[in-house]
Design a protein around this motif. Structure first.
Motif, short mmCIF file in Angstrom:
data_model
loop_
_atom_site.label_atom_id
_atom_site.label_comp_id
_atom_site.label_asym_id
_atom_site.label_seq_id
_atom_site.Cartn_x
_atom_site.Cartn_y
_atom_site.Cartn_z
N SER A 125 -3.72 -3.96 11.48
CA SER A 125 -5.02 -4.32 10.94
C SER A 125 -5.53 -3.23 9.98
O SER A 125 -4.88 -2.96 8.97
CB SER A 125 -6.00 -4.58 12.09
OG SER A 125 -7.15 -5.24 11.63
N MET A 126 -6.63 -2.54 10.28
CA MET A 126 -7.05 -1.43 9.44
C MET A 126 -5.95 -0.39 9.35
O MET A 126 -5.73 0.23 8.29
CB MET A 126 -8.34 -0.81 10.00
CG MET A 126 -8.88 0.38 9.19
SD MET A 126 -10.32 1.21 9.94
CE MET A 126 -9.49 2.24 11.17
N GLY A 127 -5.26 -0.15 10.47
CA GLY A 127 -4.15 0.80 10.46
C GLY A 127 -2.95 0.29 9.68
O GLY A 127 -2.17 1.09 9.16
N GLY A 128 -2.78 -1.03 9.59
CA GLY A 128 -1.74 -1.58 8.74
C GLY A 128 -2.03 -1.30 7.28
O GLY A 128 -1.14 -0.95 6.50
N TYR A 129 -3.30 -1.45 6.91
CA TYR A 129 -3.73 -1.05 5.56
C TYR A 129 -3.43 0.42 5.34
O TYR A 129 -2.85 0.80 4.31
CB TYR A 129 -5.23 -1.33 5.39
CG TYR A 129 -5.84 -0.65 4.20
CD1 TYR A 129 -5.74 -1.20 2.93
CD2 TYR A 129 -6.53 0.56 4.34
CE1 TYR A 129 -6.30 -0.57 1.82
CE2 TYR A 129 -7.10 1.19 3.26
CZ TYR A 129 -6.99 0.63 2.00
OH TYR A 129 -7.53 1.27 0.91
N GLY A 130 -3.80 1.27 6.30
CA GLY A 130 -3.56 2.70 6.15
C GLY A 130 -2.09 3.04 6.04
O GLY A 130 -1.70 3.90 5.25
N ALA A 131 -1.25 2.37 6.83
CA ALA A 131 0.18 2.66 6.82
C ALA A 131 0.81 2.24 5.49
O ALA A 131 1.60 2.99 4.90
CB ALA A 131 0.87 1.93 7.98
N LEU A 132 0.47 1.05 5.01
CA LEU A 132 1.02 0.60 3.73
C LEU A 132 0.51 1.50 2.59
O LEU A 132 1.26 1.82 1.66
CB LEU A 132 0.64 -0.85 3.48
CG LEU A 132 1.26 -1.86 4.45
CD1 LEU A 132 0.69 -3.26 4.21
CD2 LEU A 132 2.78 -1.88 4.34
N LYS A 133 -0.73 1.92 2.68
CA LYS A 133 -1.27 2.84 1.68
C LYS A 133 -0.51 4.16 1.70
O LYS A 133 -0.23 4.74 0.64
CB LYS A 133 -2.76 3.06 1.95
CG LYS A 133 -3.46 3.96 0.93
CD LYS A 133 -4.94 4.06 1.31
CE LYS A 133 -5.65 5.11 0.49
NZ LYS A 133 -7.06 5.27 0.93
N CYS A 134 -0.18 4.65 2.90
CA CYS A 134 0.60 5.89 3.00
C CYS A 134 1.95 5.73 2.31
O CYS A 134 2.41 6.64 1.61
CB CYS A 134 0.81 6.26 4.47
SG CYS A 134 -0.62 7.05 5.25
N GLY A 135 2.60 4.59 2.52
CA GLY A 135 3.87 4.36 1.86
C GLY A 135 3.75 4.25 0.35
O GLY A 135 4.59 4.77 -0.40
N LEU A 136 2.67 3.61 -0.10
CA LEU A 136 2.50 3.38 -1.53
C LEU A 136 1.95 4.60 -2.27
O LEU A 136 2.31 4.85 -3.42
CB LEU A 136 1.55 2.19 -1.74
CG LEU A 136 2.09 0.82 -1.30
CD1 LEU A 136 0.96 -0.20 -1.24
CD2 LEU A 136 3.19 0.35 -2.24
N ARG A 137 1.10 5.36 -1.62
CA ARG A 137 0.42 6.48 -2.28
C ARG A 137 0.90 7.86 -1.84
O ARG A 137 0.54 8.86 -2.45
CB ARG A 137 -1.09 6.39 -2.03
CG ARG A 137 -1.79 5.20 -2.67
CD ARG A 137 -1.79 5.29 -4.17
NE ARG A 137 -2.73 4.33 -4.79
CZ ARG A 137 -2.75 4.07 -6.09
NH1 ARG A 137 -1.89 4.66 -6.91
NH2 ARG A 137 -3.61 3.19 -6.58
N ALA A 138 1.69 7.93 -0.77
CA ALA A 138 2.16 9.23 -0.28
C ALA A 138 3.66 9.15 0.00
O ALA A 138 4.13 9.57 1.06
CB ALA A 138 1.39 9.65 0.96
N ALA A 145 7.37 2.52 5.77
CA ALA A 145 5.99 2.17 6.10
C ALA A 145 5.92 0.72 6.55
O ALA A 145 6.46 -0.16 5.89
CB ALA A 145 5.08 2.39 4.89
N ALA A 146 5.26 0.49 7.67
CA ALA A 146 5.18 -0.86 8.24
C ALA A 146 3.73 -1.23 8.53
O ALA A 146 2.98 -0.45 9.13
CB ALA A 146 6.00 -0.94 9.52
N GLY A 147 3.35 -2.43 8.12
CA GLY A 147 2.01 -2.94 8.38
C GLY A 147 2.07 -4.22 9.19
O GLY A 147 2.76 -5.17 8.80
N LEU A 148 1.35 -4.27 10.30
CA LEU A 148 1.27 -5.46 11.15
C LEU A 148 -0.14 -6.03 11.05
O LEU A 148 -1.12 -5.31 11.24
CB LEU A 148 1.58 -5.10 12.60
CG LEU A 148 2.91 -4.38 12.88
CD1 LEU A 148 3.03 -4.04 14.36
CD2 LEU A 148 4.09 -5.22 12.41
#
Length: 263
Positions: A125-138, A145-148
């Motif tokens: 959820s919010m953490g999925g957003y954060g995880a995908l953002k980490c993969g895309l921006r870091a 990076a995995a988002g559920l």
């Protein structure tokens, strides 16, 4: 597995922070557990959702047992309701999660691998957003990076969410008119990664077809695939429920490039 409750000082947030850490250990003397100590273990940073905190993955799933079978260290930080951003009216959670926390964990736990190739991030959820953002921006920090059930389209989330008022979103993202195409927009982040020269990242996205966030995952999937980003996408029957996430975090662990020969 060893379970540690950590309180440490964050230079980024300028205060004490709490997080949980699961570390592989030799469990040959424990009943019903299969885990081996690792001297250079890969690490998964596992992010919580909007209504939760750093304890939730441990309370709602068997992540400790799943990680033990893989020889995987897991770090579960608290990010409050920040959406893993440098908040307009708040703290710099993005800098903390994407940069300071991995460096802090490696200094505290020498058995954690320092290799980017062994550093992963996932969330729901919010953490999925954060995880995908980490993969895309870091992508200099994380290789997978995995988002559920992710808030994959933050512009749509802000527009439609009945969970919080306009001021809440403004405190996080600032001027909401500038959110589309910004650093916090995953669609813009995907486009930037695709045309940049940063290290490659592999992505995994899952969402239940009965989840209100399902259309967002489909749109992000189509966008990322159109850019040629390496994405494993899956969907199945399910809603925004822990019964789904307990199952799918196991899928994520099987998807990660965990070397079985590590001891």
């Amino acid at each position: 597995m060893a379970l540690l409750e950590i309180t440490a000082h964050s230079q980024t947030l300028n205060r004490e922070v709490d997080f949980l850490v699961i570390l592989p250990e030799d469990t040959s003397g424990m009943i019903g557990m299969e885990s081996k100590e690792s001297v250079c273990c890969p690490t998964l940073y596992l992010l919580h959702g909007m209504s939760d905190d750093h304890t939730i993955w441990l309370r709602r799933t068997s992540i400790e047992r799943y990680a033990g079978e893989k020889g995987l260290a897991v770090v579960m930080p608290a990010a409050d309701l920040s959406f893993y951003t440098n908040m307009a009216m708040g703290e710099n959670y993005w800098d903390f999660i994407s940069q300071e926390l991995p460096a802090l964990c490696r200094s505290l736990f020498p058995q954690m691998s320092r290799r980017r190739e062994d550093t992963f991030v996932a969330g729901l959820s919010m953490g999925g957003y954060g995880a995908l953002k980490c993969g895309l921006r870091a992508s200099d920090t994380f290789s997978y990076a995995a988002g559920l059930s992710s808030c994959a389209d933050i512009v749509d989330t802000v527009k439609r969410s009945g969970l919080a008022g306009k001021k809440y979103w403004q405190d996080i993202f600032g001027d909401l008119r500038k959110l589309p195409g910004s650093f916090n927009d995953l669609f813009a982040a995907a486009s930037d990664l695709a045309k940049g020269k940063l290290p490659p990242v592999r992505f995994y996205i899952w969402c239940g077809t009965e989840d209100g966030l399902y259309p967002q995952s489909v749109r992000l999937r189509d966008h990322m695939l159109s850019l040629g980003l390496p994405l494993t996408y899956e969907e199945s029957a399910g809603s925004h429920m822990w019964s789904c996430w307990d199952e799918k975090i196991q899928t994520v662990l099987n998807w990660l490039p965990l070397r079985k020969e590590e001891k």
